[in-house]
Write an enzyme that holds these catalytic residues in place. Sequence first.
Site, PDB file in Angstrom:
ATOM      1  N   LYS A   1     -10.057  12.671   8.516  1.00 46.41           N
ATOM      2  CA  LYS A   1      -9.589  12.217   9.830  1.00 46.41           C
ATOM      3  C   LYS A   1      -9.547  13.398  10.809  1.00 46.41           C
ATOM      4  O   LYS A   1      -9.379  14.543  10.389  1.00 46.41           O
ATOM      5  CB  LYS A   1      -8.161  11.663   9.705  1.00 46.41           C
ATOM      6  CG  LYS A   1      -8.043  10.316   9.038  1.00 46.41           C
ATOM      7  CD  LYS A   1      -6.587   9.879   8.980  1.00 46.41           C
ATOM      8  CE  LYS A   1      -6.427   8.530   8.316  1.00 46.41           C
ATOM      9  NZ  LYS A   1      -7.013   7.416   9.078  1.00 46.41           N
TER      10      LYS A   1
ATOM     11  N   LYS B   1       0.859  -1.194   0.000  1.00 45.77           N
ATOM     12  CA  LYS B   1       0.000   0.000   0.000  1.00 45.77           C
ATOM     13  C   LYS B   1       0.892   1.239   0.000  1.00 45.77           C
ATOM     14  O   LYS B   1       1.739   1.409   0.871  1.00 45.77           O
ATOM     15  CB  LYS B   1      -0.889  -0.008   1.246  1.00 45.77           C
ATOM     16  CG  LYS B   1      -1.644   1.305   1.504  1.00 45.77           C
ATOM     17  CD  LYS B   1      -2.566   1.206   2.728  1.00 45.77           C
ATOM     18  CE  LYS B   1      -3.169   2.564   3.089  1.00 45.77           C
ATOM     19  NZ  LYS B   1      -4.047   2.515   4.280  1.00 45.77           N
TER      20      LYS B   1
ATOM     21  N   ARG C   1      -7.671  -0.583   1.244  1.00 46.61           N
ATOM     22  CA  ARG C   1      -8.231  -1.814   0.675  1.00 46.61           C
ATOM     23  C   ARG C   1      -8.661  -1.610  -0.771  1.00 46.61           C
ATOM     24  O   ARG C   1      -8.632  -2.532  -1.583  1.00 46.61           O
ATOM     25  CB  ARG C   1      -9.389  -2.310   1.552  1.00 46.61           C
ATOM     26  CG  ARG C   1     -10.548  -1.366   1.668  1.00 46.61           C
ATOM     27  CD  ARG C   1     -11.450  -1.652   2.855  1.00 46.61           C
ATOM     28  NE  ARG C   1     -10.781  -1.364   4.132  1.00 46.61           N
ATOM     29  CZ  ARG C   1     -11.320  -1.572   5.325  1.00 46.61           C
ATOM     30  NH1 ARG C   1     -12.547  -2.079   5.431  1.00 46.61           N
ATOM     31  NH2 ARG C   1     -10.648  -1.295   6.424  1.00 46.61           N
TER      32      ARG C   1
ATOM     33  N   ASP D   1     -12.076   6.939   4.025  1.00 44.68           N
ATOM     34  CA  ASP D   1     -10.854   6.674   4.796  1.00 44.68           C
ATOM     35  C   ASP D   1     -10.463   5.190   4.752  1.00 44.68           C
ATOM     36  O   ASP D   1      -9.375   4.830   5.172  1.00 44.68           O
ATOM     37  CB  ASP D   1     -11.054   7.142   6.246  1.00 44.68           C
ATOM     38  CG  ASP D   1      -9.742   7.304   6.998  1.00 44.68           C
ATOM     39  OD1 ASP D   1      -8.681   7.277   6.344  1.00 44.68           O
ATOM     40  OD2 ASP D   1      -9.793   7.460   8.232  1.00 44.68           O
TER      41      ASP D   1
ATOM     42  N   GLU E   1      -9.419   3.544   2.334  1.00 39.52           N
ATOM     43  CA  GLU E   1      -8.927   3.636   0.960  1.00 39.52           C
ATOM     44  C   GLU E   1      -7.854   2.603   0.633  1.00 39.52           C
ATOM     45  O   GLU E   1      -7.681   2.224  -0.519  1.00 39.52           O
ATOM     46  CB  GLU E   1      -8.378   5.052   0.706  1.00 39.52           C
ATOM     47  CG  GLU E   1      -6.927   5.293   1.142  1.00 39.52           C
ATOM     48  CD  GLU E   1      -6.680   5.126   2.640  1.00 39.52           C
ATOM     49  OE1 GLU E   1      -7.652   5.234   3.407  1.00 39.52           O
ATOM     50  OE2 GLU E   1      -5.524   4.869   3.030  1.00 39.52           O
TER      51      GLU E   1
ATOM     52  N   ASP F   1       1.706   6.371   5.491  1.00 37.70           N
ATOM     53  CA  ASP F   1       0.722   5.403   5.001  1.00 37.70           C
ATOM     54  C   ASP F   1       1.166   4.696   3.706  1.00 37.70           C
ATOM     55  O   ASP F   1       0.419   3.903   3.142  1.00 37.70           O
ATOM     56  CB  ASP F   1      -0.642   6.099   4.806  1.00 37.70           C
ATOM     57  CG  ASP F   1      -1.816   5.157   5.023  1.00 37.70           C
ATOM     58  OD1 ASP F   1      -1.638   4.134   5.726  1.00 37.70           O
ATOM     59  OD2 ASP F   1      -2.906   5.440   4.485  1.00 37.70           O
TER      60      ASP F   1
END
Length: 506
Positions: A285, A273, A359, A355, A357, A296
Amino acid sequence: MSNTLPRFELRNASNSRSQSTDVVAVYQDQQKKATAPKGAYGSSVEKLRKAEAFTAKCGSTQFLRFGGHGGAENAVLLGLGRPQDATEEDFRKAGGALWARLVAERVVHASVDVDVILGVAGLKSEHSEERLVRALAEGFLLPYQDLDEHKTAKKDAYTGPESVEWVCGKAGLRAKLQKELAEAQATAECVRITRAWSNQPSNVGTPEYFAAQAKKLAQKYKLKCRVLTEAECKREKMGLFIGVGQGSVRDARFVIVEYVPARAKKKVCLVGKGITFDSGGISIKPSLKMEDMKHDMTGAATVMGAAILASLWKSSNHVIAIMAFTENMPDGDAIAPGNILTARSGKTVEVINTDAEGRLILADALDYAQDMKPDYLVNIATLTGAVSVALGKQACAVLGNDEALIESVRSAGARNGERIWQLPLWDEYFEDMKSDYADMRNSANDGNGGTIRGAIFLKQFIREGQPWAHLDIAGTAYSIGHLSYIPKKGASGLWVRTLAQLAMDL
Ligand code: BES
Ligand code: ZN
Ligand code: ZN
């Protein structure tokens, strides 16, 4: 990265360079008291033992300023606990503690007496001698990380020891150590790459930036590299990946890096990811710690580091790192809750929460990866906050459809002191992910079973018969305070070693 790793020199006898610091292993006896090592430092340890000033607990250190022998100026006693308790992970932790002590004392040259480390009676037999020394060396090299890249103040010229001499009198063992120490160096180098990527703020670490870095690194390490632009991803019909990046002004990049050995045995696809910043999108968030969401993309950084490392360790498997880089931002063009997107696989997804996102982008990346027909498919992602609720910072979660693969992941982790805990992935969990309007939804919008739901969503994109495992590293990607060989701040670089090991073992 301005500070460089210390040079390792393997010798049969100490070169006794002046201003060097001797590193002396000290073990404990049955009563957990320090025992005097053979040789010049025996009497110093004996005095400390009598004064109860040094117990030799694993990872403890005692610095003897101007207490060196035979040319060395100083010495550091390194506690290693009781020989029968010694594990590789203990030695790795002791290595981290040694590094911290040498840095605190501003040591430039160190000399480690391997014969004293291994000469003790009763070392636990399940760990080979060379693996124990390697673990110590790895723990010593892993803490190095430069967080000063974006600071303007003049940096301290001292960044750590420049060289470490490993003294081993046994020729046979020296040959084995040569290989192990070189592998430890390679390990630290790759972990540093992963951390440097993960630490990059999102205004620098854009999808384009990481694609360019991947190309550079691929050239340096002689790997293949292919980059798909956002337009090319559209042509690939990656509707979920494109959807997530829609609110960002930065163009997405899909990067494929390959290590292809001659006569490759198995094909292993590692998918990461790569959300360069996760604001949450329209489901924005809260601002507290939102800055951490620059990390992330750590899954992508981890597969990059692992692919390079597998190549340096000369894996006999074909290793493919697939990195999906995009940014999750709110904007007039951004996807909104209720939107329905079509995945590369053809399935439709109702976006309940923008949020969730990770997946979405992984679903398309996993579908793409399966076109390459891998024997094993493994993805890694900072996917859910729920994984820290379940496991804290002590372990990451693994979920998947193939028990043998999951076991391989776990044991690759265990060999490297990286703990991985399996969570269940019963199909019944998908009930919560059904949508009234599309084939599925990306979130069930209650707080239950978050990590499992993330994984069960991904499973909808795994084809029949494809062995697959998913690692959720949201709790362990950064801010790890409890391991001496991991920097306390910023990216941890955990899981690079596990994935490279897995690529070797499969
Ligand atoms: N990137 C986050 C997960 C995360 C949380 C990583 C904390 C590192 C630290 C992910 O995209 C996310 O926001 N997940 C949501 C999913 C939910 C909306 C179903 C979460 O975990 O809250
Ligand atoms: Zn998110
Ligand atoms: Zn995210």
